[in-house]
Write a protein that holds these residues in place. Structure first.
Motif, short mmCIF file in Angstrom:
data_model
loop_
_atom_site.label_atom_id
_atom_site.label_comp_id
_atom_site.label_asym_id
_atom_site.label_seq_id
_atom_site.Cartn_x
_atom_site.Cartn_y
_atom_site.Cartn_z
N VAL A 245 -23.49 92.17 11.16
CA VAL A 245 -23.27 92.35 9.73
C VAL A 245 -22.18 93.38 9.48
CG1 VAL A 245 -24.31 93.18 7.60
CG2 VAL A 245 -25.58 91.60 9.07
N ARG A 246 -22.25 94.52 10.15
CA ARG A 246 -21.25 95.56 9.96
C ARG A 246 -19.86 95.07 10.35
NH1 ARG A 246 -22.81 100.58 8.79
NH2 ARG A 246 -25.04 101.09 8.89
N ALA A 247 -19.79 94.32 11.43
CA ALA A 247 -18.50 93.83 11.90
C ALA A 247 -17.88 92.83 10.91
CB ALA A 247 -18.65 93.19 13.28
N ALA A 248 -18.74 92.14 10.15
CA ALA A 248 -18.25 91.12 9.23
C ALA A 248 -17.71 91.69 7.93
CB ALA A 248 -19.38 90.13 8.92
N LEU A 286 -16.90 91.07 -4.59
CA LEU A 286 -18.09 90.39 -4.08
C LEU A 286 -17.79 89.03 -3.46
CD1 LEU A 286 -21.14 90.38 -3.68
CD2 LEU A 286 -21.38 89.50 -6.03
N PRO A 287 -17.02 88.13 -4.09
CA PRO A 287 -16.79 86.82 -3.45
C PRO A 287 -16.15 86.93 -2.07
CG PRO A 287 -16.12 86.77 -5.75
CD PRO A 287 -16.40 88.20 -5.42
N GLY A 288 -15.25 87.90 -1.89
CA GLY A 288 -14.62 88.07 -0.59
C GLY A 288 -15.59 88.50 0.48
N VAL A 289 -16.56 89.35 0.13
CA VAL A 289 -17.56 89.79 1.10
C VAL A 289 -18.47 88.62 1.48
CG1 VAL A 289 -19.51 91.34 1.47
CG2 VAL A 289 -17.48 92.17 0.27
N ILE A 290 -18.88 87.85 0.50
CA ILE A 290 -19.73 86.68 0.79
C ILE A 290 -19.00 85.70 1.71
CG2 ILE A 290 -20.85 84.67 -0.24
CD1 ILE A 290 -21.42 86.38 -2.71
N GLU A 291 -17.71 85.47 1.44
CA GLU A 291 -16.93 84.56 2.28
C GLU A 291 -16.77 85.11 3.69
OE1 GLU A 291 -14.51 81.29 3.45
OE2 GLU A 291 -16.12 81.63 1.99
N ALA A 292 -16.58 86.44 3.82
CA ALA A 292 -16.46 87.04 5.15
C ALA A 292 -17.75 86.87 5.94
CB ALA A 292 -16.10 88.52 5.01
#
Length: 328
Positions: A245-248, A286-292
């Motif tokens: 999770v942290r790496a993502a 937020l959308p960028g984090v979800i996509e990552a």
């Protein structure tokens, strides 16, 4: 409307000299609503007492409503209204008598103060209470009477010192509705102090934060939140462990906190991981984090954004929460 330069106040306590205000420079333009915030003992009240000519500065200068606070204190007071923390009306006196007496204090002619009292009572929903004793009014009615008393001289500048302290949420909202209407009607400049950060955030064009006798921030609420606090993204993810999770999380974000998530309690347990990510402009990020997370093989099952608040700003700037200060 207000211009202060090098405003300083020192007090002698036994053999010690206490510098309560340390050379403050501040300007308030005509028509602005400016909130002054500060921890207890920060110098906020001392600054306001100097600006209202109630306390003479040790050094520096201030012009308020066109007059020097030291050379012409009477002219300053004649041009401002003040609504303090306590109720201004005498408990055993009638409402209309208190308003008429306030008009007399300002040297208004009887026809003028009677007309103003009637207008203000109508505008502030006090009509019908003229003969009531102040002590018989509700808390909200008393605060509206305080507003009327502060406006009897039609001041171009109004000081509000924690005007809604002790009121329930409905009464607070009602009082602000009346204050806003009176501000628009008379075109007043307003200086506010409050422990309710939502008031400063929603009502003030500018927020001035004072600590240790100095101004440490002065900007619009949105600017302060952008510069001194982060939004918080909270996501629940599954399909990986904490290192994954942290790496993502993409580069450029602030603090990342990962802990177990239990849907029944909100924390603890094996059912996925809860992730908190600090960032500016959280809704955009937020959308960028979800996509990552998706690209890393992680599934986001829920997500929310908590926007930065003025209390976050206050805590980051002073190391204290204004809610804690209010409770103290």
């Amino acid at each position: 409307m207000i211009r202060a330069r090098g405003l300083t106040k020192t007090f002698s306590r036994r053999k010690e000299v206490v510098e309560a205000v340390k050379g403050i420079d501040v300007d308030v333009a005509e028509g602005e609503l400016v909130a002054f915030l500060g921890p207890n003992g920060a110098g906020k009240s001392t600054t306001l007492r100097m600006l209202t000519s109630l306390l003479e500065p040790t050094a520096g200068e201030a012009q308020v409503a066109g007059y020097d606070v030291v050379a012409h204190p009477a002219q300053v007071r004649a041009r401002l209204g003040f609504i303090g923390q306590g109720n201004g009306g005498g408990f055993s006196y009638k409402v209309v008598d208190e308003l008429h007496n306030q008009g007399r204090f300002y040297g208004l002619a009887p026809a003028v103060y009677r007309e103003r009292a009637a207008d203000l009572m109508a505008a502030l929903e006090l009509s019908g209470l003229e003969k009531r004793a102040v002590q018989s009014l509700s808390g909200g009615q008393r605060r509206r009477l305080d507003v009327a008393l502060g406006l009897m001289n039609h001041p171009p500048l109004l000081f509000l010192d924690e005007p809604t302290t002790g009121l329930d949420p409905h009464s607070r909202a009602n009082l602000w509705e009346h204050i806003t209407a009176m501000r628009e009607r008379y075109g007043m400049t307003v200086v506010l102090t409050t422990h309710y950060l939502d008031e400063a955030d929603s009502m003030a064009e500018r927020v001035v934060v004072i600590d240790h006798g100095e101004i440490i921030a002065d900007a619009a609420p949105g600017v302060l939140k952008h510069e001194h606090a982060d939004d918080a993204l909270t996501l629940v993810v599954s399909g990986g462990d904490e290192p994954a999770v942290r790496a993502a999380v993409p580069d450029g974000f602030g603090e990342v906190v990962v802990f177990p998530h239990d849907p029944s309690t909100g924390s603890g347990g094996p059912d996925g991981l809860r992730v908190r990510v600090a960032t500016a402009r959280g809704a955009d990020a937020l959308p960028g984090v979800i996509e990552a997370f998706r690209l890393a093989g992680l599934t986001t099952t829920s997500a929310s954004v908590r926007q930065a608040s003025l209390d976050d700003v206050f805590l980051n700037l002073t190391g204290r929460s204004l809610r804690e200060e209010a409770a103290a």
